[in-house]
Write a protein that holds these residues in place. Structure first.
Motif, PDB file in Angstrom:
ATOM      1  N   LEU A   1     -35.795  63.679   6.978  1.00  0.00           N
ATOM      2  CA  LEU A   1     -34.960  62.824   7.832  1.00  0.00           C
ATOM      3  C   LEU A   1     -33.656  63.528   8.197  1.00  0.00           C
ATOM      4  N   ALA A   2     -33.083  64.261   7.244  1.00  0.00           N
ATOM      5  CA  ALA A   2     -31.849  65.000   7.526  1.00  0.00           C
ATOM      6  C   ALA A   2     -32.035  65.941   8.703  1.00  0.00           C
ATOM      7  N   LYS A   3     -33.213  66.546   8.795  1.00  0.00           N
ATOM      8  CA  LYS A   3     -33.489  67.491   9.878  1.00  0.00           C
ATOM      9  C   LYS A   3     -33.710  66.776  11.207  1.00  0.00           C
ATOM     10  N   GLU A   4     -34.066  65.501  11.152  1.00  0.00           N
ATOM     11  CA  GLU A   4     -34.252  64.725  12.383  1.00  0.00           C
ATOM     12  C   GLU A   4     -32.950  64.186  12.941  1.00  0.00           C
TER      13      GLU A   4
ATOM     14  N   ARG B   1     -26.863  56.028  14.201  1.00  0.00           N
ATOM     15  CA  ARG B   1     -27.138  56.906  15.351  1.00  0.00           C
ATOM     16  C   ARG B   1     -26.279  56.498  16.546  1.00  0.00           C
ATOM     17  N   LYS B   2     -26.133  55.204  16.766  1.00  0.00           N
ATOM     18  CA  LYS B   2     -25.307  54.725  17.879  1.00  0.00           C
ATOM     19  C   LYS B   2     -23.853  55.110  17.669  1.00  0.00           C
ATOM     20  N   GLN B   3     -23.397  55.054  16.420  1.00  0.00           N
ATOM     21  CA  GLN B   3     -22.019  55.455  16.098  1.00  0.00           C
ATOM     22  C   GLN B   3     -21.812  56.963  16.219  1.00  0.00           C
ATOM     23  N   ARG B   4     -22.953  57.704  16.115  1.00  0.00           N
ATOM     24  CA  ARG B   4     -22.907  59.167  16.028  1.00  0.00           C
ATOM     25  C   ARG B   4     -22.158  59.624  14.775  1.00  0.00           C
ATOM     26  N   SER B   5     -22.315  58.850  13.710  1.00  0.00           N
ATOM     27  CA  SER B   5     -21.696  59.223  12.432  1.00  0.00           C
ATOM     28  C   SER B   5     -22.283  58.362  11.325  1.00  0.00           C
ATOM     29  N   GLY B   6     -22.214  58.885  10.109  1.00  0.00           N
ATOM     30  CA  GLY B   6     -22.649  58.097   8.956  1.00  0.00           C
ATOM     31  C   GLY B   6     -23.340  58.944   7.915  1.00  0.00           C
ATOM     32  N   TYR B   7     -23.491  58.357   6.745  1.00  0.00           N
ATOM     33  CA  TYR B   7     -24.084  59.031   5.602  1.00  0.00           C
ATOM     34  C   TYR B   7     -25.172  58.145   5.014  1.00  0.00           C
ATOM     35  N   ILE B   8     -26.320  58.733   4.730  1.00  0.00           N
ATOM     36  CA  ILE B   8     -27.373  58.067   3.970  1.00  0.00           C
ATOM     37  C   ILE B   8     -27.547  58.873   2.688  1.00  0.00           C
ATOM     38  N   ILE B   9     -27.167  58.269   1.584  1.00  0.00           N
ATOM     39  CA  ILE B   9     -27.175  58.944   0.287  1.00  0.00           C
ATOM     40  C   ILE B   9     -28.247  58.288  -0.576  1.00  0.00           C
ATOM     41  N   ASN B  10     -29.326  59.008  -0.792  1.00  0.00           N
ATOM     42  CA  ASN B  10     -30.471  58.470  -1.531  1.00  0.00           C
ATOM     43  C   ASN B  10     -30.465  58.984  -2.968  1.00  0.00           C
ATOM     44  N   ILE B  11     -30.473  58.062  -3.906  1.00  0.00           N
ATOM     45  CA  ILE B  11     -30.486  58.434  -5.321  1.00  0.00           C
ATOM     46  C   ILE B  11     -31.934  58.667  -5.740  1.00  0.00           C
ATOM     47  N   SER B  12     -32.299  59.932  -5.795  1.00  0.00           N
ATOM     48  CA  SER B  12     -33.611  60.317  -6.287  1.00  0.00           C
ATOM     49  C   SER B  12     -33.472  60.591  -7.787  1.00  0.00           C
ATOM     50  N   SER B  13     -33.953  61.725  -8.244  1.00  0.00           N
ATOM     51  CA  SER B  13     -33.930  62.030  -9.674  1.00  0.00           C
ATOM     52  C   SER B  13     -34.373  63.473  -9.864  1.00  0.00           C
ATOM     53  N   SER B  14     -34.039  64.032 -11.007  1.00  0.00           N
ATOM     54  CA  SER B  14     -34.645  65.321 -11.354  1.00  0.00           C
ATOM     55  C   SER B  14     -36.159  65.169 -11.421  1.00  0.00           C
TER      56      SER B  14
ATOM     57  N   ALA C   1     -28.440  66.040  14.232  1.00  0.00           N
ATOM     58  CA  ALA C   1     -27.865  66.266  15.556  1.00  0.00           C
ATOM     59  C   ALA C   1     -27.090  65.059  16.067  1.00  0.00           C
ATOM     60  N   PHE C   2     -27.310  63.892  15.450  1.00  0.00           N
ATOM     61  CA  PHE C   2     -26.612  62.678  15.863  1.00  0.00           C
ATOM     62  C   PHE C   2     -25.365  62.415  15.011  1.00  0.00           C
ATOM     63  N   GLY C   3     -25.034  63.357  14.150  1.00  0.00           N
ATOM     64  CA  GLY C   3     -23.873  63.161  13.289  1.00  0.00           C
ATOM     65  C   GLY C   3     -24.173  62.354  12.044  1.00  0.00           C
ATOM     66  N   VAL C   4     -25.461  62.106  11.769  1.00  0.00           N
ATOM     67  CA  VAL C   4     -25.865  61.344  10.587  1.00  0.00           C
ATOM     68  C   VAL C   4     -26.308  62.319   9.511  1.00  0.00           C
ATOM     69  N   LYS C   5     -25.705  62.215   8.339  1.00  0.00           N
ATOM     70  CA  LYS C   5     -25.991  63.132   7.237  1.00  0.00           C
ATOM     71  C   LYS C   5     -26.822  62.415   6.185  1.00  0.00           C
ATOM     72  N   VAL C   6     -27.862  63.086   5.698  1.00  0.00           N
ATOM     73  CA  VAL C   6     -28.764  62.510   4.698  1.00  0.00           C
ATOM     74  C   VAL C   6     -28.857  63.479   3.523  1.00  0.00           C
ATOM     75  N   ILE C   7     -28.753  62.948   2.317  1.00  0.00           N
ATOM     76  CA  ILE C   7     -28.806  63.788   1.122  1.00  0.00           C
ATOM     77  C   ILE C   7     -29.591  63.087   0.024  1.00  0.00           C
ATOM     78  N   SER C   8     -30.322  63.874  -0.736  1.00  0.00           N
ATOM     79  CA  SER C   8     -31.029  63.385  -1.921  1.00  0.00           C
ATOM     80  C   SER C   8     -30.246  63.804  -3.154  1.00  0.00           C
ATOM     81  N   ILE C   9     -29.779  62.824  -3.911  1.00  0.00           N
ATOM     82  CA  ILE C   9     -29.075  63.076  -5.170  1.00  0.00           C
ATOM     83  C   ILE C   9     -30.103  63.073  -6.290  1.00  0.00           C
ATOM     84  N   GLU C  10     -30.096  64.125  -7.129  1.00  0.00           N
ATOM     85  CA  GLU C  10     -31.137  64.279  -8.142  1.00  0.00           C
ATOM     86  C   GLU C  10     -30.501  64.434  -9.526  1.00  0.00           C
ATOM     87  N   PRO C  11     -30.133  63.304 -10.133  1.00  0.00           N
ATOM     88  CA  PRO C  11     -29.458  63.346 -11.436  1.00  0.00           C
ATOM     89  C   PRO C  11     -30.440  63.484 -12.594  1.00  0.00           C
ATOM     90  N   GLY C  12     -29.885  63.875 -13.726  1.00  0.00           N
ATOM     91  CA  GLY C  12     -30.627  63.832 -14.975  1.00  0.00           C
ATOM     92  C   GLY C  12     -30.414  62.486 -15.643  1.00  0.00           C
TER      93      GLY C  12
END
Length: 277
Positions: free
Chosen positions: A162-165, A123-136, A168-179
């Motif tokens: 969290l992505a919706k929170e 958030r302080k950087q105003r950039s970054g990615y949080i990539i969470n490995i979930s699952s199908s 706005a700070f340039g932080v992207k959050v995604i749930s990866i849902e593999p098989g």
């Protein structure tokens, strides 16, 4: 521009494939595992571009320490990948309470702990990615994996909210849902399956047998999944959820269709509970 990553669970499977790819493509990496002896070869091969850190993600203190060390060594953190996870296959009724709790702690609160530590930095950087490995299994549940599904449903919901929170700070959050990926995950999940109680045999027996037949034949390629995840770290817009694998896509597509059908079937009941002022 080279990015700095922290990946949990780098010793094997998808985490290992991603760690190797990140380094091969010139980025920097804080490689974590509960057993960093399995990561020594990465340090030998890639030198100062990789730092090893022994991490138990169920510990908030250790998770905070890992993030702080990444920033201390590399000056910043650009990508957090929460990859650590496992499942035990068996009926909920035959799962010890402590084992159930440990599975939830690892698969869900591990994600919470590292994310809580990383978010102020990003958030302080105003950039970054949080990539969470979930699952199908975080979208469509299966009998025999109650703790795992509960945790992965939580990961997927946590990620979307969290992505919706923080967007706005340039932080992207995604749930990866593999098989199913061709790693040691399936064999490890089945290794602790108890002898099923007779009542559960017709319910879970076919699932257990199917799992055993696909060991070593899982359709998902961890290296291809790693390549997709790497590409995400260079994208300006991400979906909240990304399904990986034809088996995952078909399973989720079928499950969502069934949910929609059930919702419509019960629509009158659903709509009957409002006030009618």
């Amino acid at each position: 521009m080279a990015k700095t990553w922290l990946i949990t669970g780098c010793a094997s499977g998808l985490g290992r494939a991603l760690a190797e790819l990140v380094l091969a493509r010139g980025d920097r990496l804080m490689a974590t595992s509960r057993d960093i002896s399995r990561l020594r070869d990465l340090k030998e091969q890639f030198g100062d571009r990789v730092e090893l850190y022994e991490l138990d993600v169920t510990s908030p203190v250790a998770s905070q320490g890992a993030i702080e060390q990444a920033v201390k060594v590399f000056g910043r953190l650009d990508v957090l990948v929460n990859n650590t996870g496992y499942a035990n296959v068996g009926p909920f009724e035959q799962t010890a309470a402590d084992d159930f709790r440990t599975e939830i702690e690892t698969n869900f609160f591990g994600v919470v702990n590292t994310t809580r530590a990383a978010l102020p930095v990003l958030r302080k950087q105003r950039s970054g990615y949080i990539i969470n490995i979930s699952s199908s299994a975080g979208r469509i549940a299966a009998a025999g994996t109650v703790a795992y599904c509960a945790a992965k449903f939580a990961v997927s919901g946590f990620s979307e909210a969290l992505a919706k929170e923080v967007g706005a700070f340039g932080v992207k959050v995604i749930s990866i849902e593999p098989g199913s990926l061709r790693t040691n995950w399936t064999s490890a999940a089945l290794a602790t399956t108890p002898t099923l109680e007779p009542d559960y045999e017709p319910v879970l027996g076919p699932n257990v047998q199917f799992g055993r037949t696909i060991v070593g034949r899982e359709p998902g390629d961890p290296k291809k999944c790693a390549a997709v995840i790497f590409d995400l770290s260079r994208m300006d817009e991400l979906p909240h959820h990304l399904i990986l694998g034809t088996d995952a896509f078909k399973r989720i597509e079928t499950g969502e269709r069934e949910r929609s059908t059930q919702a419509e079937k019960w629509r009158v009941v659903s709509e009957s509970t409002d006030f009618h002022d």
